[in-house]
Design a protein around this motif. Structure first.
Motif, PDB file in Angstrom:
ATOM      1  N   PRO A  11      10.204   0.956   0.690  1.00 28.86           N
ATOM      2  CA  PRO A  11      10.508   2.215   0.029  1.00 28.86           C
ATOM      3  C   PRO A  11       9.458   2.540  -1.013  1.00 28.86           C
ATOM      4  CG  PRO A  11      11.969   0.470  -0.716  1.00 28.86           C
ATOM      5  CD  PRO A  11      11.214  -0.076   0.446  1.00 28.86           C
ATOM      6  N   ALA A  12       9.291   3.807  -1.312  1.00 29.91           N
ATOM      7  CA  ALA A  12       8.300   4.235  -2.303  1.00 29.91           C
ATOM      8  C   ALA A  12       8.796   3.840  -3.687  1.00 29.91           C
ATOM      9  CB  ALA A  12       8.108   5.741  -2.229  1.00 29.91           C
ATOM     10  N   CYS A  13       8.193   2.798  -4.264  1.00 30.20           N
ATOM     11  CA  CYS A  13       8.625   2.290  -5.551  1.00 30.20           C
ATOM     12  C   CYS A  13       7.445   2.270  -6.503  1.00 30.20           C
ATOM     13  CB  CYS A  13       9.184   0.874  -5.425  1.00 30.20           C
ATOM     14  SG  CYS A  13      10.618   0.750  -4.350  1.00 30.20           S
ATOM     15  N   MET A  14       7.730   2.438  -7.779  1.00 35.23           N
ATOM     16  CA  MET A  14       6.731   2.287  -8.827  1.00 35.23           C
ATOM     17  C   MET A  14       5.555   3.227  -8.620  1.00 35.23           C
ATOM     18  SD  MET A  14       6.898  -1.868  -9.080  1.00 35.23           S
ATOM     19  CE  MET A  14       5.933  -2.005 -10.581  1.00 35.23           C
ATOM     20  N   LEU A  15       5.812   4.433  -8.108  1.00 39.11           N
ATOM     21  CA  LEU A  15       4.735   5.377  -7.850  1.00 39.11           C
ATOM     22  C   LEU A  15       4.063   5.843  -9.139  1.00 39.11           C
ATOM     23  CD1 LEU A  15       6.056   7.578  -4.929  1.00 39.11           C
ATOM     24  CD2 LEU A  15       4.220   5.907  -4.880  1.00 39.11           C
ATOM     25  N   HIS A  16       4.728   5.639 -10.280  1.00 40.23           N
ATOM     26  CA  HIS A  16       4.103   6.015 -11.541  1.00 40.23           C
ATOM     27  C   HIS A  16       2.865   5.173 -11.816  1.00 40.23           C
ATOM     28  CE1 HIS A  16       6.740   2.648 -12.441  1.00 40.23           C
ATOM     29  NE2 HIS A  16       6.026   2.424 -13.517  1.00 40.23           N
ATOM     30  N   GLU A  17       2.732   4.029 -11.103  1.00 38.64           N
ATOM     31  CA  GLU A  17       1.570   3.166 -11.303  1.00 38.64           C
ATOM     32  C   GLU A  17       0.501   3.398 -10.257  1.00 38.64           C
ATOM     33  OE1 GLU A  17       2.565  -0.886 -11.691  1.00 38.64           O
ATOM     34  OE2 GLU A  17       4.003  -0.563 -13.301  1.00 38.64           O
ATOM     35  N   VAL A  18       0.751   4.307  -9.333  1.00 34.53           N
ATOM     36  CA  VAL A  18      -0.177   4.521  -8.224  1.00 34.53           C
ATOM     37  C   VAL A  18      -0.800   5.897  -8.354  1.00 34.53           C
ATOM     38  CG1 VAL A  18      -0.406   4.635  -5.724  1.00 34.53           C
ATOM     39  CG2 VAL A  18       1.220   3.046  -6.755  1.00 34.53           C
ATOM     40  N   ASP A  19      -2.105   5.983  -8.177  1.00 39.61           N
ATOM     41  CA  ASP A  19      -2.798   7.262  -8.190  1.00 39.61           C
ATOM     42  C   ASP A  19      -2.137   8.212  -7.206  1.00 39.61           C
ATOM     43  OD1 ASP A  19      -4.687   9.338  -7.620  1.00 39.61           O
ATOM     44  OD2 ASP A  19      -6.244   8.078  -8.522  1.00 39.61           O
ATOM     45  N   PRO A  20      -1.817   9.444  -7.625  1.00 42.69           N
ATOM     46  CA  PRO A  20      -1.153  10.384  -6.715  1.00 42.69           C
ATOM     47  C   PRO A  20      -1.920  10.602  -5.432  1.00 42.69           C
ATOM     48  CG  PRO A  20      -1.111  11.208  -8.973  1.00 42.69           C
ATOM     49  CD  PRO A  20      -1.983   9.988  -8.979  1.00 42.69           C
ATOM     50  N   ALA A  21      -3.228  10.395  -5.443  1.00 40.60           N
ATOM     51  CA  ALA A  21      -4.015  10.594  -4.225  1.00 40.60           C
ATOM     52  C   ALA A  21      -3.611   9.631  -3.134  1.00 40.60           C
ATOM     53  CB  ALA A  21      -5.500  10.416  -4.540  1.00 40.60           C
ATOM     54  N   TYR A  22      -2.932   8.539  -3.526  1.00 40.37           N
ATOM     55  CA  TYR A  22      -2.557   7.531  -2.550  1.00 40.37           C
ATOM     56  C   TYR A  22      -1.111   7.700  -2.062  1.00 40.37           C
ATOM     57  CZ  TYR A  22      -6.787   5.175  -4.148  1.00 40.37           C
ATOM     58  OH  TYR A  22      -8.073   4.870  -4.474  1.00 40.37           O
ATOM     59  N   SER A  23      -0.465   8.785  -2.406  1.00 35.37           N
ATOM     60  CA  SER A  23       0.948   8.927  -2.082  1.00 35.37           C
ATOM     61  C   SER A  23       1.201   9.463  -0.684  1.00 35.37           C
ATOM     62  CB  SER A  23       1.626   9.853  -3.111  1.00 35.37           C
ATOM     63  OG  SER A  23       1.571   9.254  -4.383  1.00 35.37           O
ATOM     64  N   GLY A  24       0.156   9.917   0.005  1.00 37.38           N
ATOM     65  CA  GLY A  24       0.336  10.466   1.338  1.00 37.38           C
ATOM     66  C   GLY A  24      -0.480   9.703   2.354  1.00 37.38           C
ATOM     67  N   ILE A  25      -0.679  10.336   3.494  1.00 37.46           N
ATOM     68  CA  ILE A  25      -1.474   9.725   4.560  1.00 37.46           C
ATOM     69  C   ILE A  25      -2.951   9.999   4.295  1.00 37.46           C
ATOM     70  CG2 ILE A  25      -1.839   9.640   7.047  1.00 37.46           C
ATOM     71  CD1 ILE A  25       0.933   8.742   6.149  1.00 37.46           C
ATOM     72  N   SER A  26      -3.780   8.979   4.447  1.00 33.40           N
ATOM     73  CA  SER A  26      -5.203   9.136   4.205  1.00 33.40           C
ATOM     74  C   SER A  26      -5.815  10.119   5.200  1.00 33.40           C
ATOM     75  CB  SER A  26      -5.909   7.778   4.334  1.00 33.40           C
ATOM     76  OG  SER A  26      -5.446   6.887   3.348  1.00 33.40           O
ATOM     77  N   PRO A  27      -6.816  10.877   4.757  1.00 36.44           N
ATOM     78  CA  PRO A  27      -7.511  11.771   5.683  1.00 36.44           C
ATOM     79  C   PRO A  27      -8.039  10.990   6.888  1.00 36.44           C
ATOM     80  CG  PRO A  27      -8.185  12.194   3.424  1.00 36.44           C
ATOM     81  CD  PRO A  27      -7.344  10.948   3.387  1.00 36.44           C
ATOM     82  N   GLY A  28      -7.934  11.570   8.059  1.00 33.30           N
ATOM     83  CA  GLY A  28      -8.394  10.905   9.272  1.00 33.30           C
ATOM     84  C   GLY A  28      -7.287  10.211  10.030  1.00 33.30           C
ATOM     85  N   PHE A  29      -6.102  10.096   9.418  1.00 28.26           N
ATOM     86  CA  PHE A  29      -4.956   9.494  10.083  1.00 28.26           C
ATOM     87  C   PHE A  29      -3.830  10.519  10.155  1.00 28.26           C
ATOM     88  CE2 PHE A  29      -7.154   5.860   8.162  1.00 28.26           C
ATOM     89  CZ  PHE A  29      -7.308   5.039   9.278  1.00 28.26           C
ATOM     90  N   ALA A  30      -3.223  10.639  11.313  1.00 26.44           N
ATOM     91  CA  ALA A  30      -2.151  11.627  11.496  1.00 26.44           C
ATOM     92  C   ALA A  30      -0.812  11.103  11.015  1.00 26.44           C
ATOM     93  CB  ALA A  30      -2.057  12.028  12.967  1.00 26.44           C
ATOM     94  N   SER A  33       1.814   5.239  11.333  1.00 32.66           N
ATOM     95  CA  SER A  33       1.571   4.315  12.448  1.00 32.66           C
ATOM     96  C   SER A  33       0.083   4.177  12.729  1.00 32.66           C
ATOM     97  CB  SER A  33       2.306   4.796  13.701  1.00 32.66           C
ATOM     98  OG  SER A  33       3.701   4.729  13.521  1.00 32.66           O
ATOM     99  N   ASP A  34      -0.666   5.274  12.553  1.00 33.02           N
ATOM    100  CA  ASP A  34      -2.114   5.200  12.744  1.00 33.02           C
ATOM    101  C   ASP A  34      -2.757   4.300  11.695  1.00 33.02           C
ATOM    102  OD1 ASP A  34      -1.935   6.987  14.861  1.00 33.02           O
ATOM    103  OD2 ASP A  34      -2.393   8.737  13.623  1.00 33.02           O
ATOM    104  N   VAL A  35      -2.269   4.404  10.449  1.00 33.10           N
ATOM    105  CA  VAL A  35      -2.793   3.543   9.392  1.00 33.10           C
ATOM    106  C   VAL A  35      -2.477   2.082   9.703  1.00 33.10           C
ATOM    107  CG1 VAL A  35      -2.718   2.989   6.931  1.00 33.10           C
ATOM    108  CG2 VAL A  35      -2.557   5.378   7.667  1.00 33.10           C
ATOM    109  N   PHE A  36      -1.239   1.807  10.130  1.00 33.77           N
ATOM    110  CA  PHE A  36      -0.846   0.437  10.449  1.00 33.77           C
ATOM    111  C   PHE A  36      -1.681  -0.125  11.602  1.00 33.77           C
ATOM    112  CE2 PHE A  36       3.704   1.399   8.811  1.00 33.77           C
ATOM    113  CZ  PHE A  36       3.265   1.245   7.509  1.00 33.77           C
TER     114      PHE A  36
END
Length: 219
Positions: A11-30, A33-36
């Motif tokens: 689950p999405a936890c402790m997001l206050h410690e993570v750069d918001p840019a990392y909260s979604g899917i990275s560019p280049g991955f749909a 599952s593609d990231v995994f």
């Protein structure tokens, strides 16, 4: 181990410690599952490269890592410090663990209880009885459960943001998210395991510090 363990989404936890840019899917991955799938390929490559390092080089690198750890992990008496049993060419810090015990620390080893659940930590020192755990990694047979003040986690890979690529089970992320008082999280590995990015997802929790044989990186 022919294939690294499957990756489980936390689950999405402790997001206050993570750069918001990392909260979604990275560019280049749909999709996630593609990231995994990408991580699975990178994970196997990095493990193979680590295992291929000459034993003498791994031992030299480990001594340097232990020296850097001594700069970060100080005043250890009475502290609970989680380490790990070396697996698939990881740095073997058991000698450094023994030195922590001699200085009054309580050393812990992580224990996998079940898939998609946080780790438990049990005390262990040289001479204590071990039993086979998940993936045949030794775990304390009779140690006392404790919450770590410091977690030292092995790295399969890492990036400049101190995000950790692990074995795919999501155990460390899930554990760090579940602890009421977040421990100091230190990732250790070899410099050759650095990659441009692990393509962090919302559930990924970065290490506070990453240590390789070449030095110390802070988040």
């Amino acid at each position: 181990m022919d294939e690294a363990p499957h990756e489980y989404a936390s689950p999405a936890c402790m997001l206050h410690e993570v750069d918001p840019a990392y909260s979604g899917i990275s560019p280049g991955f749909a999709t996630k599952s593609d990231v995994f799938a990408w991580r699975k390929i990178q994970r196997q490559r990095l493990i193979d490269e680590r295992k291929a390092l000459p034993v003498a080089d791994r031992e030299d690198h480990t001594r340097a890592i232990a020296s850097h750890l001594d700069r970060i992990v100080t005043s250890v008496a009475g502290k609970h410090i989680s380490l790990f049993w070396p697996f698939l060419g990881e740095p073997d810090l058991r000698g450094w663990m023994a030195s922590l015990t001699a200085r009054g620390a309580v050393c812990l080893l992580p224990v996998v209880i079940a898939k998609a659940t946080p780790l438990l930590f049990r005390s262990w020192k040289m001479g204590d009885r071990l039993e086979r755990g998940v993936w045949n990694i030794p775990v304390p047979a009779e140690g006392k459960e404790a919450v770590p003040d410091i977690v030292i986690a092995p790295l399969v890979g890492f990036d400049a943001g101190c995000f950790r690529l692990g074995y795919g089970g999501g155990f460390f992320d899930r554990t760090l998210a579940s602890l009421g008082c977040k421990p100091l999280a230190i990732g250790v590995g070899f410099e050759s395991q650095k990659i441009d990015t692990i393509h962090p997802l919302a559930h990924d929790i970065p290490m506070d510090v990453v240590i390789t044989q070449t030095g110390v990186r802070y988040r």
